[in-house]
Design a protein around this motif. Structure first.
Motif, PDB file in Angstrom:
ATOM      1  N   THR A 315       0.815  -1.076   0.036  1.00  0.00           N
ATOM      2  CA  THR A 315      -0.002  -0.065  -0.019  1.00  0.00           C
ATOM      3  C   THR A 315       0.913   1.279   0.169  1.00  0.00           C
ATOM      4  OG1 THR A 315      -0.285  -0.023   2.540  1.00  0.00           O
ATOM      5  CG2 THR A 315      -1.915  -1.276   1.127  1.00  0.00           C
ATOM      6  N   ALA A 316       2.165   1.111  -0.087  1.00  0.00           N
ATOM      7  CA  ALA A 316       3.004   2.034  -0.204  1.00  0.00           C
ATOM      8  C   ALA A 316       4.090   1.691  -0.986  1.00  0.00           C
ATOM      9  CB  ALA A 316       3.543   2.999   1.171  1.00  0.00           C
ATOM     10  N   LEU A 317       4.569   2.507  -2.032  1.00  0.00           N
ATOM     11  CA  LEU A 317       5.505   1.952  -3.082  1.00  0.00           C
ATOM     12  C   LEU A 317       6.357   3.090  -3.481  1.00  0.00           C
ATOM     13  CD1 LEU A 317       2.716   0.019  -5.089  1.00  0.00           C
ATOM     14  CD2 LEU A 317       4.799  -0.988  -4.127  1.00  0.00           C
ATOM     15  N   SER A 318       7.594   2.710  -3.621  1.00  0.00           N
ATOM     16  CA  SER A 318       8.357   3.845  -4.278  1.00  0.00           C
ATOM     17  C   SER A 318       9.875   3.007  -4.835  1.00  0.00           C
ATOM     18  CB  SER A 318       9.115   4.731  -3.169  1.00  0.00           C
ATOM     19  OG  SER A 318       9.816   3.782  -2.318  1.00  0.00           O
ATOM     20  N   ALA A 319      10.663   3.788  -5.633  1.00  0.00           N
ATOM     21  CA  ALA A 319      11.699   3.368  -6.243  1.00  0.00           C
ATOM     22  C   ALA A 319      11.688   2.178  -7.321  1.00  0.00           C
ATOM     23  CB  ALA A 319      12.757   3.156  -5.306  1.00  0.00           C
ATOM     24  N   LEU A 320      10.554   2.241  -8.019  1.00  0.00           N
ATOM     25  CA  LEU A 320      10.649   1.049  -8.897  1.00  0.00           C
ATOM     26  C   LEU A 320      11.519   1.069  -9.994  1.00  0.00           C
ATOM     27  CD1 LEU A 320       7.636   1.261  -7.757  1.00  0.00           C
ATOM     28  CD2 LEU A 320       6.729   0.405 -10.008  1.00  0.00           C
ATOM     29  N   CYS A 321      12.190  -0.128 -10.139  1.00  0.00           N
ATOM     30  CA  CYS A 321      13.226  -0.170 -11.128  1.00  0.00           C
ATOM     31  C   CYS A 321      13.158  -1.673 -12.028  1.00  0.00           C
ATOM     32  CB  CYS A 321      14.724  -0.159 -10.406  1.00  0.00           C
ATOM     33  SG  CYS A 321      16.090  -0.148 -11.410  1.00  0.00           S
ATOM     34  N   ALA A 322      13.549  -1.557 -13.144  1.00  0.00           N
ATOM     35  CA  ALA A 322      13.351  -2.935 -14.183  1.00  0.00           C
ATOM     36  C   ALA A 322      14.444  -3.761 -13.776  1.00  0.00           C
ATOM     37  CB  ALA A 322      13.206  -2.646 -15.620  1.00  0.00           C
ATOM     38  N   ALA A 323      14.374  -4.972 -13.710  1.00  0.00           N
ATOM     39  CA  ALA A 323      15.548  -6.297 -13.399  1.00  0.00           C
ATOM     40  C   ALA A 323      14.931  -7.296 -14.492  1.00  0.00           C
ATOM     41  CB  ALA A 323      15.510  -6.582 -12.031  1.00  0.00           C
ATOM     42  N   GLY A 324      15.422  -6.785 -15.863  1.00  0.00           N
ATOM     43  CA  GLY A 324      15.009  -7.935 -16.831  1.00  0.00           C
ATOM     44  C   GLY A 324      13.473  -7.871 -17.067  1.00  0.00           C
ATOM     45  N   ASN A 325      12.795  -8.948 -16.649  1.00  0.00           N
ATOM     46  CA  ASN A 325      11.495  -9.094 -16.881  1.00  0.00           C
ATOM     47  C   ASN A 325      10.652  -8.836 -15.544  1.00  0.00           C
ATOM     48  OD1 ASN A 325      10.843  -8.859 -19.571  1.00  0.00           O
ATOM     49  ND2 ASN A 325      11.442 -10.980 -19.880  1.00  0.00           N
ATOM     50  N   ALA A 326      11.527  -8.521 -14.615  1.00  0.00           N
ATOM     51  CA  ALA A 326      10.972  -8.394 -13.189  1.00  0.00           C
ATOM     52  C   ALA A 326      10.974  -6.752 -12.896  1.00  0.00           C
ATOM     53  CB  ALA A 326      11.577  -9.327 -12.148  1.00  0.00           C
ATOM     54  N   VAL A 327      10.509  -6.455 -11.657  1.00  0.00           N
ATOM     55  CA  VAL A 327      10.424  -5.253 -11.267  1.00  0.00           C
ATOM     56  C   VAL A 327      11.011  -5.467  -9.621  1.00  0.00           C
ATOM     57  CG1 VAL A 327       8.176  -5.266 -10.415  1.00  0.00           C
ATOM     58  CG2 VAL A 327       9.620  -2.965 -10.831  1.00  0.00           C
ATOM     59  N   VAL A 328      11.941  -4.446  -9.057  1.00  0.00           N
ATOM     60  CA  VAL A 328      12.387  -4.088  -7.726  1.00  0.00           C
ATOM     61  C   VAL A 328      11.842  -3.099  -7.399  1.00  0.00           C
ATOM     62  CG1 VAL A 328      14.435  -4.055  -6.627  1.00  0.00           C
ATOM     63  CG2 VAL A 328      14.470  -5.477  -8.412  1.00  0.00           C
ATOM     64  N   PHE A 329      11.537  -2.839  -6.072  1.00  0.00           N
ATOM     65  CA  PHE A 329      10.925  -1.832  -5.398  1.00  0.00           C
ATOM     66  C   PHE A 329      10.775  -1.809  -3.833  1.00  0.00           C
ATOM     67  CE2 PHE A 329       7.720  -5.220  -6.183  1.00  0.00           C
ATOM     68  CZ  PHE A 329       6.890  -5.126  -4.851  1.00  0.00           C
ATOM     69  N   VAL A 330      10.624  -0.686  -3.463  1.00  0.00           N
ATOM     70  CA  VAL A 330      10.498  -0.498  -2.075  1.00  0.00           C
ATOM     71  C   VAL A 330       8.931  -0.398  -1.817  1.00  0.00           C
ATOM     72  CG1 VAL A 330      10.720   0.953  -0.011  1.00  0.00           C
ATOM     73  CG2 VAL A 330      12.631   0.744  -1.784  1.00  0.00           C
ATOM     74  N   GLY A 331       8.562  -1.518  -0.702  1.00  0.00           N
ATOM     75  CA  GLY A 331       7.143  -1.508  -0.660  1.00  0.00           C
ATOM     76  C   GLY A 331       6.761  -1.905   0.754  1.00  0.00           C
ATOM     77  N   GLY A 332       5.785  -1.362   1.486  1.00  0.00           N
ATOM     78  CA  GLY A 332       5.094  -1.539   2.783  1.00  0.00           C
ATOM     79  C   GLY A 332       3.803  -1.860   2.709  1.00  0.00           C
TER      80      GLY A 332
END
Length: 646
Positions: A315-332
């Motif tokens: 319900t709180a997301l930031s710093a989305l970044c692509a990693a190939g065909n996946a996504v890396v992110f900060v989430g709470g």
């Protein structure tokens, strides 16, 4: 279950536990098979460490003792570091110089020391494909006050000290210089006073060989952000041209076309540089964060244009970044603090890269917020998140209702998220209700809602805070005689203005580094906000009468409720003089007041001991002025409240 007065309940959620949750994660980069991020650590004096996660899961702190990756550009920072091919570049907080760090080596400065310490500040960089040069923002402080500051985009050598080449100069502000994959073009953002980055921003692209420039998007009435080149040469960006910050792409031969159009905000107010709310994966899938009804959610746009929400708890997301065909992110989530994750949107496989802190707190102690929409002034609607008091071991006496703590976010363009905030649970587990008000002007509800505060700061936001508690009290959910309000920065101003309102419903309040005198703020604040109030109140000095009328200090005779004031001694955004002004006035009038000045703190508290003391002092203050006893076992040092009992 023990029956005890609201506010006096014992809780395992102490200020020390809140401190554990104060490590801020952000700034993600995917560098080959590694993932790199930043951690702001209050227990280490508030410094920002850069952490690298190897493919085998090994975590390594990259910065040596005494260094912190934090920039003072715009005073709010952001975008203080970036990485390519294992090499890290970062702005060091102590001297604001830019450093290069090779794997296994020691940091080496690549910018010259300015004539005045910390006068040159660096941020928001991008490294050329061949790794030999960097384009970034440079903020030069060459004279006194806001008028002596120059913001520009420069190109510098990536591995040695050299003379910067100025690429963009003239606009009051610049941000997000980004090089195309082939190195032939550079995109960037620019805007001028009195606009802020959520008001009127231009996105430009320059052909580096010819110097030819194209205005891609933006201008009057349009906020543009997060430009990012894609592998096919397209430039993606966010724009609020249709009320919501949605995603678009641009190509020279086709122009601008929509990518994601949805009735939700993908973007956030750009108080800091380097934010990222979407990522385009290798197969062309776009994963994005979108805010709706008080919470973020993850969604995906597939290559055929289909948009669907992802079944994830965040319900709180930031710093989305692509990693190939996946996504890396900060989430709470509402019941877990922020962590770092990798998600494959095709399979739903979720991998934890950096676990959130595990506090050992039973879920029964955690208050899960409810999103409210309620009527307010001028026939409008406002929004809030309501956290009811929650503690499995306690209940309030029959016939009593809980006191409430209205939380006013900063900005005032900030927004409340329904993610775990142990600083809120500190209160709810002791018997307080918390109302996180997303008043008019908050982001996350579209541009029209954001613009509803234009010319109305100190009026609409105050109305929305008072309307929230009146609405809740009328429904028997809170005690209308024990309403309190707390805010920091712009929220501190709203709290003071609400307490000084002739019809205030509040019994007491907290001012964290808030504005008491709007005229003094305009004279003393930094460049980034030096014309901010032109939009929120009106141009100065032409509308000086409005500035005087809406300053809480003007209405000090109506401010008769107890106030606790918390301030950092080195705050360059809202100087300590603002807090002293209100404290001295309250002292002189015999109004109960408590005042804590924290040495070494800037705008917002970063040092562990101060975070704990501020929270415990605020609880002690409310115990004294609202009349409840603190649990003796917690050993909270009482704060001195002057004039109490007079």
């Amino acid at each position: 279950m023990t029956v005890a007065p609201f506010g006096s309940w014992s809780s395992p959620i102490t200020s020390a536990l809140v401190l554990e949750d104060s490590v801020r994660l952000g700034g993600l980069f995917v560098d080959g098979d590694a993932v790199v991020w930043e951690e702001a650590r209050p227990a280490e004096g508030g410094r920002v460490q850069i952490v690298r996660r190897a493919p085998d899961g090994t975590l390594t702190d990259l910065l040596p003792a005494g260094m912190s990756a934090r920039t003072a550009v715009h005073e709010y920072g952001g975008g203080a570091w970036w990485v390519r091919g294992g090499v890290l570049w970062f702005a060091n907080w102590a001297d604001q110089r830019l450093y290069r760090l090779w794997p296994g080596a020691v940091p080496v400065p690549i910018t010259a020391p300015p004539a005045t310490p910390r006068a040159d500040r660096w941020a928001d960089g991008d490294t050329s494909v061949d790794g030999t040069s960097i384009v970034c923002v440079r903020e030069c402080h060459g004279g006194p006050g806001a008028t002596g500051v120059r913001n520009e985009i420069v190109r510098i050598a990536a591995d040695r000290v050299g003379e910067p080449e100025v690429l963009v100069s003239g606009p009051d502000f610049v941000a997000a210089p980004r090089l195309s994959p082939d190195g032939a073009r550079m995109a960037w953002l620019q805007w001028n006073h009195p606009s802020m980055p959520w008001d009127d921003v231009e996105l430009l692209v320059r052909d580096i060989a010819t110097g030819a420039q194209t205005v891609v998007a933006g201008g009057r009435g349009e906020s543009v952000g997060e430009p990012r080149w894609q592998p096919d040469g397209a430039l993606s960006f966010l724009s609020d041209r249709t009320d919501w910050w949605n995603l678009y792409r641009w190509l020279p031969h086709t122009g601008v076309e929509p990518v994601v159009h949805t009735g939700a905000d993908l973007g956030v107010a750009a108080w800091q540089l380097g934010m990222s709310r979407s990522a385009t994966l290798e197969d062309g899938t776009v994963v994005f964060a979108r805010y709706r009804d008080g919470r973020d959610g993850l969604a995906v746009r597939t290559v055929d244009g289909t948009i669907r929400d992802l079944d994830q708890p965040f319900t709180a997301l930031s710093a989305l970044c692509a990693a190939g065909n996946a996504v890396v992110f900060v989430g709470g989530t509402p019941t877990s603090a922020a962590g770092i994750y990798r998600l494959d949107p095709a399979t739903g496989e979720l991998t934890v890269l950096r676990r959130p802190p595990e506090f050992g707190i039973e879920l029964g102690y955690l208050s899960v917020p409810e999103h409210l929409t309620y009527p307010t002034g001028a026939g409008a609607e406002a929004h809030a998140l309501f956290y009811p008091p929650t503690n499995p071991g306690f209940t309030g006496p029959d016939g009593q209702l809980p006191p409430v703590r209205v939380q006013v976010h900063g900005g005032p363009t900030g927004t409340g998220h329904s993610s775990l905030k142990t600083s809120y649970q500190y209160w709810t587990s002791r018997g307080f209700a918390v109302v996180d008000v997303n008043h008019r002007g908050s982001t996350g509800y579209g541009r029209r809602y954001r613009d509803a505060l234009r010319g109305a700061w100190g009026v609409a936001d105050v109305e929305d805070c008072m309307a929230a508690v009146s609405w809740l009290a009328a429904r028997g959910r809170v005690d209308g005689a024990r309403l309190t309000i707390s805010g920091g920065s712009a929220g501190g101003y709203t709290a003071l203005a609400a307490l000084a309102h002739k019809d205030t419903p509040f019994a007491a309040g907290t001012d964290r580094y808030g504005v008491a005198d709007l005229e003094a703020f305009v004279r003393d604040t930094h460049k980034f906000e030096s014309h901010y109030l032109d939009g929120l109140i009106g141009p100065y000095p032409q509308r000086r009468d409005v500035y005087v009328e809406r300053s809480p200090i003007t209405h000090i005779a109506d401010l008769t409720k107890p106030v606790i004031v918390l301030q950092g001694s080195e705050d360059a955004v809202v100087p300590p003089s603002q807090s002293r002004l209100i404290v001295d006035a309250l002292r002189g009038r015999g109004v109960p007041v408590a005042y804590l000045l924290f040495d070494g703190e800037q705008h917002g508290f970063r040092l562990g001991a101060n975070i704990c003391r501020a929270l415990d002092a605020e609880l002690s203050f409310y115990g004294q002025v609202l009349g409840f006893e603190l649990p003796a076992a917690e050993g909270i040092d009482p704060v001195e409240v002057e004039n109490l009992g007079r």
